[in-house]
Design a protein around this motif. Structure first.
Motif, PDB file in Angstrom:
ATOM      1  N   SER A 310       0.905  -1.379  -0.045  1.00  0.00           N
ATOM      2  CA  SER A 310      -0.142   0.185  -0.047  1.00  0.00           C
ATOM      3  C   SER A 310       0.903   1.454  -0.108  1.00  0.00           C
ATOM      4  O   SER A 310       0.351   2.331  -0.654  1.00  0.00           O
ATOM      5  CB  SER A 310      -0.999   0.014   1.046  1.00  0.00           C
ATOM      6  N   THR A 311       2.188   1.139   0.833  1.00  0.00           N
ATOM      7  CA  THR A 311       2.993   2.474   0.731  1.00  0.00           C
ATOM      8  C   THR A 311       3.288   2.935  -0.680  1.00  0.00           C
ATOM      9  O   THR A 311       3.591   3.877  -0.939  1.00  0.00           O
ATOM     10  CB  THR A 311       3.823   2.514   1.879  1.00  0.00           C
ATOM     11  N   SER A 312       3.889   1.718  -1.214  1.00  0.00           N
ATOM     12  CA  SER A 312       4.302   1.818  -2.728  1.00  0.00           C
ATOM     13  C   SER A 312       3.361   2.544  -3.383  1.00  0.00           C
ATOM     14  O   SER A 312       3.498   3.333  -4.485  1.00  0.00           O
ATOM     15  CB  SER A 312       4.796   0.437  -3.205  1.00  0.00           C
ATOM     16  N   ARG A 313       2.151   2.107  -3.505  1.00  0.00           N
ATOM     17  CA  ARG A 313       1.019   2.720  -4.228  1.00  0.00           C
ATOM     18  C   ARG A 313       0.841   4.175  -3.744  1.00  0.00           C
ATOM     19  O   ARG A 313       0.620   5.191  -4.685  1.00  0.00           O
ATOM     20  CB  ARG A 313      -0.270   2.149  -4.225  1.00  0.00           C
ATOM     21  N   MET A 314       1.102   4.771  -2.335  1.00  0.00           N
ATOM     22  CA  MET A 314       0.643   5.841  -1.882  1.00  0.00           C
ATOM     23  C   MET A 314       1.849   6.668  -2.484  1.00  0.00           C
ATOM     24  O   MET A 314       1.683   7.798  -2.915  1.00  0.00           O
ATOM     25  CB  MET A 314       0.593   5.718  -0.445  1.00  0.00           C
ATOM     26  N   ALA A 319       3.536  10.839  -6.356  1.00  0.00           N
ATOM     27  CA  ALA A 319       4.518  11.155  -7.436  1.00  0.00           C
ATOM     28  C   ALA A 319       3.627  11.877  -8.693  1.00  0.00           C
ATOM     29  O   ALA A 319       3.875  12.868  -9.274  1.00  0.00           O
ATOM     30  CB  ALA A 319       5.326  10.364  -7.860  1.00  0.00           C
ATOM     31  N   GLN A 320       2.435  11.244  -8.810  1.00  0.00           N
ATOM     32  CA  GLN A 320       1.521  11.652  -9.849  1.00  0.00           C
ATOM     33  C   GLN A 320       0.747  13.195  -9.501  1.00  0.00           C
ATOM     34  O   GLN A 320       0.656  13.806 -10.493  1.00  0.00           O
ATOM     35  CB  GLN A 320       0.226  10.616 -10.016  1.00  0.00           C
ATOM     36  N   ASP A 321       0.906  13.448  -8.332  1.00  0.00           N
ATOM     37  CA  ASP A 321       0.398  14.671  -7.808  1.00  0.00           C
ATOM     38  C   ASP A 321       1.404  15.546  -7.749  1.00  0.00           C
ATOM     39  O   ASP A 321       0.920  16.749  -7.595  1.00  0.00           O
ATOM     40  CB  ASP A 321      -0.699  14.718  -6.722  1.00  0.00           C
ATOM     41  N   PHE A 328       9.479   8.310  -8.733  1.00  0.00           N
ATOM     42  CA  PHE A 328       8.573   7.180  -7.844  1.00  0.00           C
ATOM     43  C   PHE A 328       7.278   6.984  -8.686  1.00  0.00           C
ATOM     44  O   PHE A 328       6.277   6.294  -8.300  1.00  0.00           O
ATOM     45  CB  PHE A 328       8.507   7.515  -6.559  1.00  0.00           C
ATOM     46  N   GLY A 329       6.925   7.876  -9.698  1.00  0.00           N
ATOM     47  CA  GLY A 329       5.694   7.815 -10.413  1.00  0.00           C
ATOM     48  C   GLY A 329       5.781   7.000 -11.728  1.00  0.00           C
ATOM     49  O   GLY A 329       4.825   6.895 -12.719  1.00  0.00           O
ATOM     50  N   VAL A 336       3.615  -2.231 -12.030  1.00  0.00           N
ATOM     51  CA  VAL A 336       3.887  -2.051 -10.660  1.00  0.00           C
ATOM     52  C   VAL A 336       4.937  -1.091 -10.573  1.00  0.00           C
ATOM     53  O   VAL A 336       5.778  -0.750 -11.216  1.00  0.00           O
ATOM     54  CB  VAL A 336       4.509  -3.449 -10.298  1.00  0.00           C
ATOM     55  N   PRO A 337       4.582  -0.123  -9.617  1.00  0.00           N
ATOM     56  CA  PRO A 337       5.542   1.097  -8.985  1.00  0.00           C
ATOM     57  C   PRO A 337       6.745   0.519  -8.580  1.00  0.00           C
ATOM     58  O   PRO A 337       6.689   0.715  -7.207  1.00  0.00           O
ATOM     59  CB  PRO A 337       4.552   1.829  -8.291  1.00  0.00           C
TER      60      PRO A 337
END
Length: 478
Positions: A310-314, A319-321, A328-329, A336-337
């Motif tokens: 979950s932290t990797s997705r967070m 990064a996307q924002d 990291f985006g 997979v990130p």
């Protein structure tokens, strides 16, 4: 499914900026197991030994009070999420209502919360492994931890196993109590709750000390709401999941602790040892005790793996924002990130260092869980502050809400006062005081990072696009 599990991968969704995002897609079956399994975490299995030893039977009231207060936090979160179905997480409504700084601080602090919680799981795993294989070097189970497996269905069954283990403990304990089971420490009886110094054997300060580790047992409770908010029917699933919180607290926390302290007087429990395993061993069910040890070990490993996941997705979302480095985006060919995943894994291994730096496993666990609890309280406070702004800026939505927070603004200030009480409680013990004093370092780092990020063209562009998307009524929520 554990507290730390946020669900399946978010894939193929196009965001405001046109890039692909990760997407969570949980079925109602998964949501319900997340809701129930989320009530049974490492803090309950391992931390309850400490809370019982310092607070005695009053620990029952500790869990009830914390559960009561956090129920209102979840209701505030629920009302906010349902006020705009484009909100996919609390980072969204924090950014919208409080400003871009809130989204940055909330997102990164929540990521940090799960990294620290994962470290606590590493410590717990080392403790359970040592119980199964005495003398094993502590770094072995720690290094074997950071792997990412298939989560969805696997986590569903892990949650089910934990539930069966707790129910088995309650049933076994009831049989021992009703049959007057005798052992070296006395006879199993509900009278053990008040016959060894009363319900508050260590007075008020002992009662206060019980809140320190107990708060950690509730971390991740908000994942139930955010996961339910992303199902196909959030208006039905979100209220259902949140309203079930009091029942889960009474059954899995209060019910289990009453049984444990009735079978064995609270004076026999010590910090760093799981009372759940001890009770099965006491009943002469040696094999059952070993099985429970394996269940708890597997649960902790699954929990930590889910935290990494979950932290990797967070970090990917940050990064996307524009709130994290673009590095990291990026997604791998398997979507997979991996860069964000690698960052979480490396930081999680710091738990192995703590195992050798601390006096013992129990001490390391207490320090790490204190840091985690303080950071989670910051995130929960952001929920409440966002709710206050929501009530002031959008009174028409608040008036027509179908899932209003009971007590409204008044209960927000009651819960905030309770959080101040928790912070004070953490100052009453040397080990938790040290961890409390260390925690502000994280926020100092965030402040410095924010001073650089807030002026970044990429951040400004991404944040503006995201807020425009959230507030555009012409775009339907997915």
């Amino acid at each position: 499914m554990t507290k730390q599990d946020t669900g399946a991968i978010r894939q193929g969704q196009t965001g405001a900026g046109g890039e692909e995002h990760l997407r969570r897609a949980l079925s109602n079956r998964h949501i319900q197991l997340l809701a129930i399994g989320g009530a049974i975490g490492t803090g309950l299995f391992m931390g309850s030994g400490k809370t019982i030893s310092v607070a005695g039977p009053s620990v029952i009231f500790v869990y009830m009070i914390i559960g009561f207060m956090l129920f209102f936090v979840m209701r505030a979160m629920g009302e906010l999420l349902l006020s705009n179905l484009k909100y996919k997480s609390f980072s969204d409504f924090a950014s919208d209502l409080l400003g871009p700084w809130a989204g940055f601080f909330t997102g990164w602090t929540y990521w940090f919360c799960w990294v620290v919680t994962g470290v606590a799981d590493v410590i717990a795993i080392a403790g359970y492994t040592d119980a199964l294989i005495p003398g094993i070097p502590l770094w072995i189970p720690g290094l074997n931890l950071p792997t990412v497996a298939a989560f969805g269905e696997m986590e569903f069954w892990f949650a089910l196993i934990k539930i069966v283990a707790i129910v088995a403990l309650i049933v076994t304990g009831l049989v021992m109590i009703l049959t007057g089971f005798s052992h070296d420490a006395g006879t199993a009886s509900f009278a053990n709750l008040w016959e060894h110094g009363g319900m508050f054997p260590h007075g008020f300060l002992g009662f206060v000390a019980g809140f320190q580790i107990a708060v950690f047992a509730f971390v991740g409770i908000e994942l139930v709401g955010t996961a339910a908010a992303e199902t196909k029917d959030p208006k039905r699933n979100l209220p259902k999941a949140i309203n079930a919180i009091p029942i889960r607290v009474l059954l899995f926390y209060v019910g289990a602790l009453i049984i444990l302290m009735s079978v064995t007087p609270w004076t026999e429990y010590v910090a760093g040892e799981s009372p759940f395993i001890a009770m099965f061993a006491l009943a002469g069910l040696g094999i059952a005790a070993t099985v429970v040890n394996l269940v708890v070990l597997t649960s902790a490993m699954s929990s930590a793996n889910s935290g990494i996941y979950s932290t990797s997705r967070m970090v990917f979302g940050l990064a996307q924002d524009g709130d994290a480095p673009k590095l990291f985006g990026r997604l791998s060919k398997r979507r997979v990130p991996q860069n964000a995943l690698f960052l979480s894994c490396i930081l999680l291994l710091s738990g192995v260092v703590l195992l050798y730096a601390g006096k013992d496993i129990g001490t390391a666990f207490e320090m790490v869980t204190t840091v985690s609890a303080v950071c989670f309280m910051f995130v929960w406070t952001i929920f409440l502050c966002s709710y206050l702004v929501y009530r002031r800026r959008r009174p028409e939505k608040a008036a027509t809400s179908a899932f209003k927070m009971p007590g409204g603004v008044f209960m927000v200030f009651v819960v905030l006062a309770f959080f101040l009480f928790i912070l004070w409680a953490l100052t009453t013990q040397p080990d938790t005081l040290i961890a409390l004093l260390v925690t502000p370092i994280w926020f100092a780092i965030l402040i410095v990072a924010w001073l650089f990020v807030r002026k970044s063209p990429h951040h400004l562009e991404r944040h503006a696009a995201h807020i425009a998307y959230l507030r555009d009524d012409t775009i339907p929520a997915d």
